[in-house]
Structure formats: structure tokens, C-alpha cells
Scaffold this active site. Structure first.
Site, short mmCIF file in Angstrom:
data_model
loop_
_atom_site.label_atom_id
_atom_site.label_comp_id
_atom_site.label_asym_id
_atom_site.label_seq_id
_atom_site.Cartn_x
_atom_site.Cartn_y
_atom_site.Cartn_z
N GLY A 205 0.81 -1.21 0.00
CA GLY A 205 0.00 0.00 0.00
C GLY A 205 0.85 1.26 0.00
CB CYS B 129 2.38 8.86 10.91
SG CYS B 129 0.59 9.11 11.15
N GLY C 171 -4.59 5.55 3.95
CA GLY C 171 -5.09 4.40 3.22
C GLY C 171 -5.93 3.49 4.09
#
Length: 310
Positions: A12, A129, A163
Site C-alpha cells: 500500500g 506517524c 489508506g
């Protein structure tokens, strides 16, 4: 000196960005196999065009490939649920595992804070993240303070850079990030919030960090934060402060009340970041991907240097 071959499991957004980073700028790493479960995924197609061996049968297919024997490092960019099986398979085969999911089987690793601390572990976790962006700031405050009772972060990312893997792991994201704020950042209590921003045009990743410290002066905090920003910029050039750190002194006569935790006096610091991506795969607004993949590559590069070439 020959580079070490790696496999990326997960074709991905994150896996594809990581692949391109490794091929362009890794010091000690070389792409061995790109692994996915969707034969039609852009990541697998791109890998094939770039001359990288591919596998569309997931981890089960990877271990049957002749390339598996030469793989030294496995990056997992799938999901927290799938990572448990992937990690067990890779560790049993003697591979080093770099976990980019929120599974957190191995210890949390944030390069400018504790890069070398856990490199003897077979599995290290890249937190999230939001964690990679904000924990360095939490630690920057902690290292100049006598105490850090509380830290809270808000990570805002473009919904177009999130995503299906990210969306399926929102709960794990907040829980993992909050725990890492405490165990790596050094806060006694941590909280994390993520916002998927649907704005058009897409916004660059923004992070807000609130810390409540005791025993530190504003000048010390500001200098420590600015020094830490430079450290992160060594592997994420688009990492920057949006404005100077903001401070508020909280006195005993009007203490800060944190529901469910207590009342405190001390120094409140507000840190505002922007993380612009290098646009290796997705546009520059996807700094949330860039900081994760950059941290993972930095960790694997250092693992090779310390473990295989010491």
C-alpha cells in the site's frame, strides 16, 4: 560493501513509499522482494517496473520464494492484526523485523530519542506517524525538566494520505501513540488524538503538542525543542516548527485540572509542527507517510551498521 537485502510486506501507500526511499537513498539496504495480497495493487506493479521481485500471496508466499533465504530485514506495513503472524514467521527464520503497524510487539523506536537502545531486539516498532512526529518534541521537553506530568498530541493528516490500513487501525493508533508518549517521550501520562482532514486541496501534516512540565524554564525548553527539530530534519528534511514555542505559567493559585488525573502547577508548552513529505511516492502533503518510512529506513540502516558491520 554489499548492501543487505530486505523485504517489504504490504504494497500500500506506506510500503510503496518505503520501497522507493530504500532504492533512492538507503546506505545499507537493497530491495529484495515487495509483498502484497492484491495482484492489481499499484505498489506491486510499480515494484515490478522498477525491477524488484514481487509476491502477491502475502507472507505465506514470500517464505516459499528463493529470495527469502537472502532477506535479512523484513518491514511490515500491513496491519496490527496481520503483524502478529508475520513477525513470528520472520523471527523464526532469523530475520530482523521492523514493524510499521501499531501492533507494538517489539519495543517502540523513535530514531532521535532511542535509536540504539533496542537494536538487539528481533522486532522493533515504529510507533505511529503521529508518534514519530511528536514524541521527539515530548522528549525534548522532558530532558530539560525535572518532571513531565502530562503530554497530549493532536496529529492532523490529509484524509487522502490515509489508506485502508491506517483507517482500520485508528484505535490502535491512539492507544499505541499514547503509550509511547509515556514510555519513550517520558511523560507520566500521555494522550493522543488523530484527525483525518478531508480538506481540498489536501493539507500538509500538522501536529500540535501540549506538554505540562515542572522544573524547566521557557528558554531551556525552547532551545531543546529547536535542537531536536534539527535532529529530526537529518532524516526528514520537511519537519519544521510552524511558529515559536508558546508558554504559559500555571501557578498554585490557579492550577491546571486534568480530568481523571489531578491538579498541577508548572509550565505549559505548546509546540506546533508541520511535516512535509519528500514526495517519493505520494505528494508532499503526505508527511505522515514520509516520517514513518524515513524512521523505519533509518532504523534498519543503523541495525545493519551496528549488528552486521560492527
Amino acid at each position: 560493501m554489499a548492501k543487505v537485502k530486505v523485504a517489504i510486506v504490504g504494497s500500500g501507500n506506506i510500503g510503496t513509499d518505503l520501497m522507493i526511499k530504500i532504492m533512492r537513498s538507503a546506505r545499507n539496504l537493497e530491495m529484495g522482494v515487495m509483498v502484497g495480497i492484491d495482484p492489481a495493487s499499484d505498489g506491486l506493479a510499480r515494484a515490478a517496473r522498477m525491477g524488484v521481485a514481487t509476491c502477491a500471496e502475502g507472507m505465506d508466499g514470500l517464505v516459499k520464494m528463493p529470495e527469502w533465504e537472502d532477506i535479512k530485514v523484513v518491514f511490515d506495513a500491513t496491519s496490527a492484526y496481520a503483524h502478529k503472524k508475520h513477525s513470528a514467521t520472520a523471527i523464526a527464520a532469523g530475520k530482523q523485523v521492523i514493524d510499521l503497524t501499531p501492533a507494538a510487539i517489539g519495543p517502540y523506536t523513535v530514531p532521535p530519542v532511542n535509536l540504539d537502545a533496542h537494536l538487539d531486539q528481533p522486532n522493533v516498532n515504529m510507533v505511529t506517524c503521529g508518534g514519530q512526529a511528536t514524541i521527539p518534541m515530548v522528549y525534548a521537553v522532558k530532558r530539560v525538566a525535572k518532571a513531565l506530568p502530562y503530554a497530549e498530541i493532536v496529529a492532523s493528516v490529509s484524509s487522502r494520505s490515509a489508506g485502508p490500513g491506517t483507517r482500520a487501525n485508528i484505535d490502535e493508533f491512539t492507544e499505541t501513540t499514547a503509550r509511547a508518549i509515556e514510555t519513550v517521550g517520558g511523560a507520566d501520562r500521555g494522550k493522543a488524538v488523530i484527525i483525518l482532514n478531508p480538506a481540498e486541496p489536501p493539507v500538509i501534516m500538522r501536529d500540535t503538542i501540549f506538554t505540562f512540565s515542572q522544573g524547566a524554564e521557557p528558554e531551556e525548553v525552547e532551545a531543546s525543542v529547536e535542537a531536536m527539530v534539527k535532529e529530526v530534519q537529518s532524516y526528514v528534511p520537511g519537519y519544521r516548527l510552524k511558529q515559536k514555542v508558546q508558554f504559559e505559567h500555571i501557578g498554585d493559585n490557579n492550577p491546571l485540572r486534568i480530568p481523571g488525573y489531578g491538579e498541577f502547577s508548572g509550565l505549559k508548552s505548546s509546540i506546533f509542527l508541520e511535516v512535509e513529505g519528500a514526495a517519493h511516492y505520494l505528494p508532499a502533503y503526505a508527511g505522515n507517510l514520509d516520517i514513518m518510512t524515513s524512521a523505519a529506513m533509518a532504523t534498519a540502516d543503523r541495525w545493519v551498521e551496528r549488528t552486521l558491520r560492527a
